[in-house]
Scaffold this active site. Structure first.
Site, PDB file in Angstrom:
ATOM      1  N   HIS A  31      57.414  -6.692  39.998  1.00 19.08           N
ATOM      2  CA  HIS A  31      58.308  -7.583  39.244  1.00 19.08           C
ATOM      3  C   HIS A  31      57.531  -8.800  38.732  1.00 19.08           C
ATOM      4  O   HIS A  31      57.689  -9.231  37.595  1.00 19.08           O
ATOM      5  CB  HIS A  31      59.439  -8.093  40.153  1.00 19.08           C
ATOM      6  CG  HIS A  31      60.367  -7.031  40.669  1.00 19.08           C
ATOM      7  ND1 HIS A  31      60.682  -6.889  42.001  1.00 19.08           N
ATOM      8  CD2 HIS A  31      61.051  -6.050  40.025  1.00 19.08           C
ATOM      9  CE1 HIS A  31      61.530  -5.891  42.156  1.00 19.08           C
ATOM     10  NE2 HIS A  31      61.769  -5.356  40.985  1.00 19.08           N
ATOM     11  N   LYS A  71      77.149  -3.743  47.035  1.00 21.94           N
ATOM     12  CA  LYS A  71      75.787  -3.277  47.296  1.00 21.94           C
ATOM     13  C   LYS A  71      75.202  -4.043  48.478  1.00 21.94           C
ATOM     14  O   LYS A  71      75.042  -5.264  48.414  1.00 21.94           O
ATOM     15  CB  LYS A  71      74.944  -3.522  46.029  1.00 21.94           C
ATOM     16  CG  LYS A  71      73.773  -2.580  45.879  1.00 21.94           C
ATOM     17  CD  LYS A  71      73.225  -2.668  44.460  1.00 21.94           C
ATOM     18  CE  LYS A  71      71.888  -1.986  44.325  1.00 21.94           C
ATOM     19  NZ  LYS A  71      71.379  -2.033  42.955  1.00 21.94           N
ATOM     20  N   ARG A  77      58.505   1.982  35.105  1.00 14.30           N
ATOM     21  CA  ARG A  77      57.426   2.590  35.894  1.00 14.30           C
ATOM     22  C   ARG A  77      57.210   4.046  35.531  1.00 14.30           C
ATOM     23  O   ARG A  77      56.104   4.494  35.291  1.00 14.30           O
ATOM     24  CB  ARG A  77      57.754   2.509  37.388  1.00 14.30           C
ATOM     25  CG  ARG A  77      57.558   1.163  38.002  1.00 14.30           C
ATOM     26  CD  ARG A  77      58.273   1.053  39.312  1.00 14.30           C
ATOM     27  NE  ARG A  77      59.711   1.148  39.099  1.00 14.30           N
ATOM     28  CZ  ARG A  77      60.618   0.960  40.029  1.00 14.30           C
ATOM     29  NH1 ARG A  77      60.258   0.715  41.264  1.00 14.30           N
ATOM     30  NH2 ARG A  77      61.898   1.033  39.740  1.00 14.30           N
ATOM     31  N   SER A  92      61.018  -1.941  45.445  1.00 12.64           N
ATOM     32  CA  SER A  92      61.698  -2.692  46.503  1.00 12.64           C
ATOM     33  C   SER A  92      62.104  -1.736  47.628  1.00 12.64           C
ATOM     34  O   SER A  92      62.051  -2.091  48.810  1.00 12.64           O
ATOM     35  CB  SER A  92      62.937  -3.390  45.947  1.00 12.64           C
ATOM     36  OG  SER A  92      62.569  -4.333  44.971  1.00 12.64           O
TER      37      SER A  92
HETATM   38  P1  ADP Z   1      67.773  -2.920  39.473  1.00 11.82           P
HETATM   39  O1  ADP Z   1      68.642  -2.755  40.690  1.00 11.82           O
HETATM   40  O2  ADP Z   1      68.464  -3.604  38.338  1.00 11.82           O
HETATM   41  O3  ADP Z   1      67.023  -1.683  39.038  1.00 11.82           O
HETATM   42  P2  ADP Z   1      65.265  -3.888  40.551  1.00 11.82           P
HETATM   43  O4  ADP Z   1      65.129  -5.127  41.351  1.00 11.82           O
HETATM   44  O5  ADP Z   1      65.031  -2.606  41.271  1.00 11.82           O
HETATM   45  O6  ADP Z   1      66.716  -3.993  39.942  1.00 11.82           O
HETATM   46  O7  ADP Z   1      64.307  -3.917  39.294  1.00 11.82           O
HETATM   47  C1  ADP Z   1      64.404  -4.862  38.256  1.00 11.82           C
HETATM   48  C2  ADP Z   1      63.528  -4.426  37.076  1.00 11.82           C
HETATM   49  O8  ADP Z   1      62.153  -4.402  37.482  1.00 11.82           O
HETATM   50  C3  ADP Z   1      63.816  -3.024  36.568  1.00 11.82           C
HETATM   51  O9  ADP Z   1      63.641  -3.011  35.156  1.00 11.82           O
HETATM   52  C4  ADP Z   1      62.764  -2.178  37.216  1.00 11.82           C
HETATM   53  O10 ADP Z   1      62.479  -1.011  36.473  1.00 11.82           O
HETATM   54  C5  ADP Z   1      61.600  -3.133  37.196  1.00 11.82           C
HETATM   55  N1  ADP Z   1      60.587  -2.826  38.206  1.00 11.82           N
HETATM   56  C6  ADP Z   1      60.766  -2.586  39.523  1.00 11.82           C
HETATM   57  N2  ADP Z   1      59.596  -2.339  40.146  1.00 11.82           N
HETATM   58  C7  ADP Z   1      58.633  -2.433  39.192  1.00 11.82           C
HETATM   59  C8  ADP Z   1      57.204  -2.262  39.176  1.00 11.82           C
HETATM   60  N3  ADP Z   1      56.526  -1.928  40.284  1.00 11.82           N
HETATM   61  N4  ADP Z   1      56.560  -2.425  38.000  1.00 11.82           N
HETATM   62  C9  ADP Z   1      57.253  -2.728  36.878  1.00 11.82           C
HETATM   63  N5  ADP Z   1      58.584  -2.895  36.808  1.00 11.82           N
HETATM   64  C10 ADP Z   1      59.269  -2.748  37.952  1.00 11.82           C
END
Ligand code: ADP
Length: 161
Positions: A28, A52, A101, A138
């Site tokens: 992120h 959630k 990703r 995450s």
């Molecule tokens: P959500 O529940 O909205 O998917 P996340 O916290 O999982 O929220 O992710 C927020 C954003 O960050 C999403 O667009 C996700 O694809 C992106 N993201 C998560 N991990 C990575 C990573 N390792 N590299 C790039 N983008 C990521």
């Protein structure tokens, strides 16, 4: 505020970076850092959905992001519990930033990106992950925490849990 500063603010390109961030990872972090080349200001929106269950509560998720961007005044973090496009409008953001990703992310991001644009006109800007971070999520981070493993390499620099 004087008129010049106000006018500058009105021209600012502002994006929200919405997500659950349970927790905020180095993946992120990298998206936000790279997004700073495109936007004047990025507001990281921690989306709260009562249905959630998360490992980290809202204030801890906020704290992690604030630690990561303590030296970056162009990044702010907020918690929101309304629709993402309504949150974007409430902070005068013209864009939604997201990261991609894998192909598995693609369909999901396209669906919500299209829906958000049709409903509000707000465009989603998607950055491909740096390959070094493509495996970081995450979910895996939380799993490793539950087995007591060191996950410092998964977190942004300067962050302590
Ligand atoms: P959500 O529940 O909205 O998917 P996340 O916290 O999982 O929220 O992710 C927020 C954003 O960050 C999403 O667009 C996700 O694809 C992106 N993201 C998560 N991990 C990575 C990573 N390792 N590299 C790039 N983008 C990521």
């Amino acid at each position: 505020m004087n008129l010049e500063i106000q006018a500058k603010k009105d021209f600012m390109k502002r994006a929200i970076f919405p997500g659950t961030f349970d927790p905020f990872t180095i993946g992120h972090y990298s998206i936000v850092k790279r997004g700073l080349a495109l936007f004047d200001e990025i507001i990281i929106g921690i989306g709260v959905n009562q249905l959630k269950k998360t490992l980290f509560d809202e204030s801890k998720r906020l704290d992690i992001i604030n630690q990561a961007f303590a030296d970056e005044p162009r990044v702010k973090a907020m918690v929101y519990n309304n629709l993402t496009i309504d949150f974007a409008k409430s902070v005068d953001a013209q864009f939604i930033l997201r990261g991609l990703r894998t192909v598995a992310d693609f369909e999901y991001e396209r669906t919500i990106g299209d829906t958000n644009r049709i409903l509000s006109g707000i465009e989603t800007v998607i950055l491909f992950t740096e390959s070094a971070y493509a495996h970081i999520s995450s979910t895996v981070t939380r799993d490793l925490i539950s087995y007591g493993k060191d996950i410092s390499a998964f977190l942004p620099p300067n962050v302590k849990l």
